[in-house]
Design a protein around this motif. Structure first.
Motif, PDB file in Angstrom:
ATOM      1  N   PRO A   1      17.432   2.410  -5.725  1.00 37.84           N
ATOM      2  CA  PRO A   1      16.345   1.560  -6.222  1.00 37.84           C
ATOM      3  C   PRO A   1      16.032   0.392  -5.286  1.00 37.84           C
ATOM      4  O   PRO A   1      14.861   0.017  -5.136  1.00 37.84           O
ATOM      5  N   GLN A   2      17.058  -0.155  -4.651  1.00 37.77           N
ATOM      6  CA  GLN A   2      16.842  -1.269  -3.719  1.00 37.77           C
ATOM      7  C   GLN A   2      16.017  -0.824  -2.518  1.00 37.77           C
ATOM      8  O   GLN A   2      15.102  -1.535  -2.070  1.00 37.77           O
ATOM      9  N   THR A   3      16.326   0.365  -1.990  1.00 32.78           N
ATOM     10  CA  THR A   3      15.575   0.889  -0.845  1.00 32.78           C
ATOM     11  C   THR A   3      14.126   1.138  -1.239  1.00 32.78           C
ATOM     12  O   THR A   3      13.199   0.772  -0.513  1.00 32.78           O
ATOM     13  N   VAL A   4      13.917   1.743  -2.401  1.00 30.88           N
ATOM     14  CA  VAL A   4      12.563   2.018  -2.867  1.00 30.88           C
ATOM     15  C   VAL A   4      11.782   0.720  -3.052  1.00 30.88           C
ATOM     16  O   VAL A   4      10.625   0.603  -2.625  1.00 30.88           O
ATOM     17  N   SER A   5      12.409  -0.284  -3.677  1.00 31.18           N
ATOM     18  CA  SER A   5      11.724  -1.554  -3.914  1.00 31.18           C
ATOM     19  C   SER A   5      11.311  -2.212  -2.606  1.00 31.18           C
ATOM     20  O   SER A   5      10.203  -2.753  -2.490  1.00 31.18           O
ATOM     21  N   GLY A   6      12.191  -2.160  -1.605  1.00 33.18           N
ATOM     22  CA  GLY A   6      11.867  -2.758  -0.312  1.00 33.18           C
ATOM     23  C   GLY A   6      10.703  -2.057   0.365  1.00 33.18           C
ATOM     24  O   GLY A   6       9.803  -2.703   0.921  1.00 33.18           O
ATOM     25  N   ILE A   7      10.705  -0.732   0.321  1.00 28.47           N
ATOM     26  CA  ILE A   7       9.615   0.040   0.935  1.00 28.47           C
ATOM     27  C   ILE A   7       8.303  -0.218   0.204  1.00 28.47           C
ATOM     28  O   ILE A   7       7.256  -0.434   0.826  1.00 28.47           O
ATOM     29  N   VAL A   8       8.348  -0.201  -1.127  1.00 30.42           N
ATOM     30  CA  VAL A   8       7.131  -0.427  -1.914  1.00 30.42           C
ATOM     31  C   VAL A   8       6.567  -1.816  -1.641  1.00 30.42           C
ATOM     32  O   VAL A   8       5.350  -1.993  -1.526  1.00 30.42           O
ATOM     33  N   ARG A   9       7.431  -2.805  -1.535  1.00 29.12           N
ATOM     34  CA  ARG A   9       6.968  -4.161  -1.260  1.00 29.12           C
ATOM     35  C   ARG A   9       6.180  -4.214   0.045  1.00 29.12           C
ATOM     36  O   ARG A   9       5.111  -4.841   0.121  1.00 29.12           O
ATOM     37  N   ARG A  10       6.678  -3.537   1.057  1.00 28.88           N
ATOM     38  CA  ARG A  10       5.969  -3.530   2.341  1.00 28.88           C
ATOM     39  C   ARG A  10       4.646  -2.768   2.246  1.00 28.88           C
ATOM     40  O   ARG A  10       3.639  -3.175   2.844  1.00 28.88           O
ATOM     41  N   LEU A  11       4.639  -1.661   1.504  1.00 26.79           N
ATOM     42  CA  LEU A  11       3.393  -0.894   1.327  1.00 26.79           C
ATOM     43  C   LEU A  11       2.345  -1.708   0.562  1.00 26.79           C
ATOM     44  O   LEU A  11       1.150  -1.631   0.853  1.00 26.79           O
ATOM     45  N   LEU A  12       2.791  -2.508  -0.411  1.00 27.16           N
ATOM     46  CA  LEU A  12       1.874  -3.386  -1.132  1.00 27.16           C
ATOM     47  C   LEU A  12       1.313  -4.458  -0.209  1.00 27.16           C
ATOM     48  O   LEU A  12       0.120  -4.767  -0.235  1.00 27.16           O
ATOM     49  N   ASP A  13       2.176  -5.008   0.634  1.00 32.02           N
ATOM     50  CA  ASP A  13       1.732  -6.044   1.571  1.00 32.02           C
ATOM     51  C   ASP A  13       0.700  -5.498   2.556  1.00 32.02           C
ATOM     52  O   ASP A  13      -0.224  -6.202   2.964  1.00 32.02           O
ATOM     53  N   GLU A  14       0.874  -4.220   2.939  1.00 26.98           N
ATOM     54  CA  GLU A  14      -0.056  -3.588   3.883  1.00 26.98           C
ATOM     55  C   GLU A  14      -1.345  -3.147   3.199  1.00 26.98           C
ATOM     56  O   GLU A  14      -2.318  -2.772   3.888  1.00 26.98           O
ATOM     57  N   GLY A  15      -1.371  -3.164   1.885  1.00 26.54           N
ATOM     58  CA  GLY A  15      -2.564  -2.764   1.144  1.00 26.54           C
ATOM     59  C   GLY A  15      -2.722  -1.274   0.963  1.00 26.54           C
ATOM     60  O   GLY A  15      -3.749  -0.812   0.444  1.00 26.54           O
ATOM     61  N   ILE A  16      -1.736  -0.482   1.375  1.00 26.69           N
ATOM     62  CA  ILE A  16      -1.831   0.975   1.255  1.00 26.69           C
ATOM     63  C   ILE A  16      -1.596   1.431  -0.176  1.00 26.69           C
ATOM     64  O   ILE A  16      -2.155   2.429  -0.637  1.00 26.69           O
ATOM     65  N   VAL A  17      -0.769   0.682  -0.887  1.00 27.44           N
ATOM     66  CA  VAL A  17      -0.422   0.996  -2.274  1.00 27.44           C
ATOM     67  C   VAL A  17      -0.853  -0.173  -3.153  1.00 27.44           C
ATOM     68  O   VAL A  17      -0.864  -1.325  -2.716  1.00 27.44           O
ATOM     69  N   ARG A  18      -1.242   0.144  -4.384  1.00 28.52           N
ATOM     70  CA  ARG A  18      -1.609  -0.903  -5.343  1.00 28.52           C
ATOM     71  C   ARG A  18      -0.849  -0.703  -6.646  1.00 28.52           C
ATOM     72  O   ARG A  18      -0.466   0.422  -7.007  1.00 28.52           O
TER      73      ARG A  18
END
Length: 414
Positions: free
Chosen positions: A42-59
């Motif tokens: 879960p920690q790895t997923v949260s870190g990756i998702v946070r970066r994807l949100l920052d890049e605007g690729i994921v909402r």
């Protein structure tokens, strides 16, 4: 490819692609579900998702409560407006161009005849002009374009970006089409054969979305194929796997330009179907059918499109020829299932427009009764929801797939 180790940055990029792939495949997914489905912490997923949100690729798309109750989980979705990809299908007869969003949904599709010139530079100039027109009409700025995916006739030298003596393009011998088009459009170009591109499009946004193993039959000017195995594009040793059209069906059939006899393509490509329908119409008495009347007035008017429409309307001659072609396709589909054990057969391309159901029914019937593994499970057959635009959407999906999807080859290669 020789086996090789990898390094931590490559693992990090691969894990990022795995997470993004899960978000793209699902119609809304939570961080917890991603961790469960991928085996990542879960920690790895949260870190990756946070970066994807920052890049605007994921909402983030609100919260949804799990079925068992408890704390609501935030739903993640791909931000379809975060970028675009251009697809270009190079058919010997017609050029088709589209620009899609990150979900692979076409914003605009435009066609024009392929220039008859034997000089590849003239064709490339027409391609570049069409790409510019599509981007302008769709009002897509170039800084949002991730790249251009070119779906072209094979065979293709992937490493050098060349098309190598395609049988229906005289004088196109080892043409560096990838480099030429990149220079002409000022966009990074991804090149693949049209059938593999269409298969990638099916994986990204079509019938193959979420399917681990499937084979795609592409019906265009010729008959091609693409393979997705274990969620990865399978290209084979020379990167030209999937030539289903050159599977011999009739040992004593007509000679094919590949050197074999009775190949599927030689029996069911548009020119073969037109020739067979014309032969039957010329030999039978005038029966008053629209197709027969059209042939009587002008044999040239009974082209492949007219035959498909006539078959869809129930014309007996057109139906008989199309059904015979579909049975040949079904035989090759059974061989593919026996050889590779895929979970799904997808049929698409403009060459079966209006008669998709006749091909799907023939293939489905064969898959239910003839593969050796049918007692374990019956493989499905489906028509591509991308239809006649499968190759051009697939071209754009080449860009999306190479940018966002997990690539084992990139992880393992030095």
């Amino acid at each position: 490819m020789r086996q090789a180790g990898t390094n931590l940055p490559k693992v990090g990029r691969y894990n990022r692609a795995v997470v993004l792939d899960q978000i793209q495949l699902a119609d809304g997914v939570s961080r917890v579900e991603i961790a469960q489905q991928t085996g990542l912490t879960p920690q790895t997923v949260s870190g990756i998702v946070r970066r994807l949100l920052d890049e605007g690729i994921v909402r983030e798309d609100g919260a949804s409560r799990v079925a068992s109750g408890g704390k609501p989980r935030t739903t993640l979705r791909l931000n379809a407006d975060a970028g675009n990809a251009v697809g270009l299908h190079f058919d010997p007869i017609e050029l088709t161009c589209s620009v899609v969003d990150l979900q692979g949904r076409p914003l605009l599709v435009k066609k024009r005849p392929t220039p008859p010139s034997v000089d590849p530079s003239h064709v490339v100039a027409a391609m570049a002009e069409l790409v510019a027109e599509v981007l302008d009409e769709a009002d897509v700025p170039r800084d949002k374009v991730l790249g251009l995916g070119l779906a072209a006739p094979g065979p293709i030298d992937q490493e050098l970006g060349m098309i190598v003596t395609p049988p229906q393009l005289a004088h196109w011998n080892r043409v560096p089409l990838q480099r030429m088009l990149s220079v002409a459009t000022r966009l990074p170009v991804t090149l693949d054969n049209d059938a593999t591109a269409a298969a990638v499009g099916e994986r990204w946004s079509g019938a193959g979305k979420g399917v681990a193993n499937f084979a795609y039959f592409f019906f265009g000017t010729g008959i091609g194929g693409g393979l997705i195995l274990n969620h990865q594009v399978y290209r084979g040793g020379s990167l030209n796997a999937g030539e289903f059209g050159h599977s011999p069906v009739l040992p004593d059939g007509p000679e094919c330009y590949c050197g074999n006899r009775g190949c599927l393509e030689r029996l069911v490509n548009p020119s073969a179907i037109v020739a067979e329908v014309s032969r039957r119409l010329a030999r039978r008495p005038q029966d008053g059918s629209e197709l027969s009347q059209a042939f009587d007035r002008d044999p040239a008017s009974v082209d492949h499109a007219a035959i498909r429409l006539a078959a869809a309307a129930g014309d007996p001659v057109a139906v008989a020829v199309i059904d015979e072609a579909a049975e040949h396709v079904a035989s090759v589909a059974v061989n593919v299932v026996n050889f590779i054990d895929v979970d799904l057969i997808v049929l698409g391309g403009h060459g079966i427009q209006h008669v998709e159901s006749r091909y799907v029914d023939a293939v489905a019937s064969a898959l239910a009764t003839r593969p050796l593994s049918r007692s374990v499970r019956v493989v499905e057959a489906k028509a591509s929801p991308l239809g006649a635009d499968a190759a051009v959407v697939g071209g754009a999906a080449l860009v999306l797939h190479s940018t966002f999807s997990p690539q084992l080859s990139a992880l393992l290669a030095e």
